[in-house]
Design a protein around this motif. Structure first.
Motif, PDB file in Angstrom:
ATOM      1  N   GLY A  87      11.899  -7.000   8.533  1.00  0.00           N
ATOM      2  CA  GLY A  87      12.721  -7.101   7.376  1.00  0.00           C
ATOM      3  C   GLY A  87      12.134  -7.327   6.009  1.00  0.00           C
ATOM      4  O   GLY A  87      12.703  -7.495   4.910  1.00  0.00           O
ATOM      5  N   SER A  88      10.807  -7.076   5.822  1.00  0.00           N
ATOM      6  CA  SER A  88      10.209  -6.820   4.640  1.00  0.00           C
ATOM      7  C   SER A  88      10.691  -6.073   3.754  1.00  0.00           C
ATOM      8  O   SER A  88      10.845  -4.706   4.246  1.00  0.00           O
ATOM      9  N   GLN A  89      10.936  -6.235   2.513  1.00  0.00           N
ATOM     10  CA  GLN A  89      11.443  -5.225   1.477  1.00  0.00           C
ATOM     11  C   GLN A  89      10.544  -4.698   0.551  1.00  0.00           C
ATOM     12  O   GLN A  89      10.810  -3.745   0.054  1.00  0.00           O
ATOM     13  N   ALA A  90       9.372  -5.074   0.464  1.00  0.00           N
ATOM     14  CA  ALA A  90       8.125  -4.536  -0.332  1.00  0.00           C
ATOM     15  C   ALA A  90       6.765  -4.718   0.308  1.00  0.00           C
ATOM     16  O   ALA A  90       6.696  -5.780   1.252  1.00  0.00           O
ATOM     17  N   LEU A  91       5.922  -3.961  -0.105  1.00  0.00           N
ATOM     18  CA  LEU A  91       4.328  -4.345   0.569  1.00  0.00           C
ATOM     19  C   LEU A  91       3.628  -4.368  -0.368  1.00  0.00           C
ATOM     20  O   LEU A  91       3.255  -3.140  -1.384  1.00  0.00           O
ATOM     21  N   ILE A  92       2.703  -5.143  -0.637  1.00  0.00           N
ATOM     22  CA  ILE A  92       1.531  -5.428  -1.521  1.00  0.00           C
ATOM     23  C   ILE A  92       0.389  -5.359  -0.634  1.00  0.00           C
ATOM     24  O   ILE A  92       0.129  -5.881   0.246  1.00  0.00           O
ATOM     25  N   VAL A  93      -0.606  -4.396  -1.109  1.00  0.00           N
ATOM     26  CA  VAL A  93      -1.854  -4.030  -0.578  1.00  0.00           C
ATOM     27  C   VAL A  93      -2.945  -4.233  -1.356  1.00  0.00           C
ATOM     28  O   VAL A  93      -3.236  -3.687  -2.432  1.00  0.00           O
ATOM     29  N   PHE A  94      -3.776  -5.020  -0.919  1.00  0.00           N
ATOM     30  CA  PHE A  94      -5.353  -5.279  -1.647  1.00  0.00           C
ATOM     31  C   PHE A  94      -6.154  -5.111  -0.574  1.00  0.00           C
ATOM     32  O   PHE A  94      -6.618  -5.714   0.063  1.00  0.00           O
ATOM     33  N   SER A  95      -6.559  -3.459  -0.482  1.00  0.00           N
ATOM     34  CA  SER A  95      -7.253  -3.234   0.728  1.00  0.00           C
ATOM     35  C   SER A  95      -8.065  -2.007   0.470  1.00  0.00           C
ATOM     36  O   SER A  95      -7.655  -1.238  -0.265  1.00  0.00           O
ATOM     37  N   GLU A  96      -9.282  -1.677   1.027  1.00  0.00           N
ATOM     38  CA  GLU A  96      -9.994  -0.567   0.889  1.00  0.00           C
ATOM     39  C   GLU A  96      -9.336   0.602   1.499  1.00  0.00           C
ATOM     40  O   GLU A  96      -9.787   1.754   1.260  1.00  0.00           O
ATOM     41  N   LYS A  97      -8.173   0.325   2.196  1.00  0.00           N
ATOM     42  CA  LYS A  97      -7.624   1.558   2.928  1.00  0.00           C
ATOM     43  C   LYS A  97      -6.382   2.089   2.345  1.00  0.00           C
ATOM     44  O   LYS A  97      -5.395   2.455   2.877  1.00  0.00           O
ATOM     45  N   GLU A  98      -6.263   1.851   0.900  1.00  0.00           N
ATOM     46  CA  GLU A  98      -5.132   2.092   0.410  1.00  0.00           C
ATOM     47  C   GLU A  98      -4.652   3.643   0.347  1.00  0.00           C
ATOM     48  O   GLU A  98      -3.516   3.785   0.734  1.00  0.00           O
ATOM     49  N   GLU A  99      -5.512   4.506   0.312  1.00  0.00           N
ATOM     50  CA  GLU A  99      -5.237   6.012   0.687  1.00  0.00           C
ATOM     51  C   GLU A  99      -4.749   6.289   2.215  1.00  0.00           C
ATOM     52  O   GLU A  99      -3.505   7.160   2.043  1.00  0.00           O
ATOM     53  N   GLN A 100      -5.192   5.677   2.995  1.00  0.00           N
ATOM     54  CA  GLN A 100      -4.712   5.945   4.432  1.00  0.00           C
ATOM     55  C   GLN A 100      -3.238   5.218   4.667  1.00  0.00           C
ATOM     56  O   GLN A 100      -2.374   5.795   5.139  1.00  0.00           O
ATOM     57  N   ILE A 101      -3.246   4.046   3.803  1.00  0.00           N
ATOM     58  CA  ILE A 101      -1.989   3.328   4.045  1.00  0.00           C
ATOM     59  C   ILE A 101      -0.625   4.197   3.331  1.00  0.00           C
ATOM     60  O   ILE A 101       0.160   4.284   3.804  1.00  0.00           O
ATOM     61  N   LEU A 102      -0.997   4.795   2.059  1.00  0.00           N
ATOM     62  CA  LEU A 102      -0.179   5.443   1.472  1.00  0.00           C
ATOM     63  C   LEU A 102       0.225   6.758   2.348  1.00  0.00           C
ATOM     64  O   LEU A 102       1.450   7.225   2.625  1.00  0.00           O
ATOM     65  N   SER A 103      -0.757   7.429   2.828  1.00  0.00           N
ATOM     66  CA  SER A 103      -0.365   8.612   3.761  1.00  0.00           C
ATOM     67  C   SER A 103       0.384   8.436   5.093  1.00  0.00           C
ATOM     68  O   SER A 103       1.131   8.987   5.351  1.00  0.00           O
ATOM     69  N   TYR A 104      -0.063   7.139   5.498  1.00  0.00           N
ATOM     70  CA  TYR A 104       0.635   6.929   6.839  1.00  0.00           C
ATOM     71  C   TYR A 104       2.162   6.386   6.436  1.00  0.00           C
ATOM     72  O   TYR A 104       3.127   7.087   7.338  1.00  0.00           O
ATOM     73  N   LEU A 105       2.603   5.921   5.195  1.00  0.00           N
ATOM     74  CA  LEU A 105       3.837   5.378   5.167  1.00  0.00           C
ATOM     75  C   LEU A 105       4.548   6.749   4.721  1.00  0.00           C
ATOM     76  O   LEU A 105       5.742   6.934   5.048  1.00  0.00           O
ATOM     77  N   GLN A 106       3.876   7.791   3.966  1.00  0.00           N
ATOM     78  CA  GLN A 106       4.565   9.264   3.813  1.00  0.00           C
ATOM     79  C   GLN A 106       4.777   9.965   5.092  1.00  0.00           C
ATOM     80  O   GLN A 106       5.911  10.490   5.224  1.00  0.00           O
ATOM     81  N   SER A 107       3.903   9.910   5.908  1.00  0.00           N
ATOM     82  CA  SER A 107       3.938  10.884   7.285  1.00  0.00           C
ATOM     83  C   SER A 107       5.047  10.209   7.987  1.00  0.00           C
ATOM     84  O   SER A 107       5.668  11.004   8.927  1.00  0.00           O
ATOM     85  N   GLU A 108       5.219   8.824   8.185  1.00  0.00           N
ATOM     86  CA  GLU A 108       6.105   8.008   9.127  1.00  0.00           C
ATOM     87  C   GLU A 108       7.471   7.970   8.346  1.00  0.00           C
ATOM     88  O   GLU A 108       8.565   7.603   8.879  1.00  0.00           O
TER      89      GLU A 108
END
Length: 291
Positions: A87-108
């Motif tokens: 039920g999380s409604q937003a995600l805050i990311v403080f990580s070196e992997k931000e590009e992979q995370i963004l790509s993962y959210l878009q691909s899924e």
């Protein structure tokens, strides 16, 4: 009788309007769940970031799930999937992997507001809290314009490129070196002056502790309690400071506004401050902020 009936009708109408929040009522807020991916690192800047997250969350009546994890991409993906499912409604990311995370959210095709926190980030088509590395580099170059021999420490390729171009415009040659004791040893007792630019509070701390000679001038990027003490004692000439506490505050605000459907700036720029022995007391509100 007619008057009593009218009063009764009005009371019913006012009660209805009050319950429906259409008249004189305060809009009821849902307690929002926000998930944070934080870097697993023990230093004062990370603690400041967490404090900003927590204090903004309390002020906004937000439930925040904060998880410090290793920079393992598979672990991050599992965490994202679990938090969205819960039920999380937003995600805050403080990580070196931000590009992979963004790509993962878009691909899924996972539709969830994403707030990226990155001190040296770049403008993208997403919500980001950052500071301008270019502005910081220009300011720092100006502060040490009179110095002619520079030594660089570890930093990202993007930050290094910006510093290199900025300093070259000032007529200053810089050399990139890794933070190792052998690299520092040759400067420790050397009479000729060298200027060091340390790209993180940890490197600033170690360099100031190792280089005892007054001939060596140390500048830093970011600050910690130890770095500030080094400034007070004259071991560190000055630092370009940015506030991770403010990063936490702005990240939560951006997440809440995104969930509520309000307008959110895609790029929230935090300011940097030049901190030296002369002005450190004047900058206490910036260094030790209260929400």
């Amino acid at each position: 009788k007619i008057g009593i009936v009218c009063v009764g009708i009005l009371m019913v109408v006012f009660m209805f309007l009050s319950y429906s929040n259409l008249f004189g009522g305060e809009t009821k807020r849902d307690i929002t769940k926000i998930s944070v991916i934080g870097i697993k690192r023990k230093n004062s800047q990370v603690e400041d970031f967490k404090r900003g997250i927590e204090e903004a969350a309390n002020a906004k009546r937000v439930d925040v799930e904060y998880l410090e994890i290793e920079e393992d991409y598979d672990t991050i993906k599992e965490y994202i999937d679990r938090e969205i499912k819960n039920g999380s409604q937003a995600l805050i990311v403080f990580s070196e992997k931000e590009e992979q995370i963004l790509s993962y959210l878009q691909s899924e095709k996972k539709k969830i507001p994403l707030i990226l926190v990155n001190p040296g980030g770049t403008e993208e088509k997403t919500i980001r809290v950052w500071f301008d590395v270019q502005d910081m580099a220009e300011c720092l170059a100006e502060k040490i314009h009179q110095k002619r021999q520079e030594e660089e420490k570890e930093m990202s390729e993007r930050m290094w490129t910006i510093f290199q171009e900025t300093f070259q415009k000032q007529g200053i040659a810089i050399e990139k070196k890794k933070m190792t004791l052998p690299n520092l040893a040759k400067y420790r007792d050397r009479k000729q002056q060298a200027v060091f630019i340390c790209s993180s509070p940890k490197i600033t701390e170690e360099t100031a502790d190792y280089l005892k000679s007054k001939n060596q001038v140390i500048y830093g990027i970011g600050y910690s309690d130890e770095v500030l003490q080094g400034i007070r004692e004259g071991k560190v000439e000055g630092v370009m400071a940015y506030s991770m506490y403010s990063f936490g505050i702005y990240a939560v605000k951006s997440a809440v506004y995104s969930i509520e459907g309000k307008k959110v700036d895609h790029l929230t720029k935090t300011k940097c401050e030049w901190i030296t022995q002369d002005n450190i007391k004047e900058k206490y509100d910036f260094l030790f902020p209260i929400y």
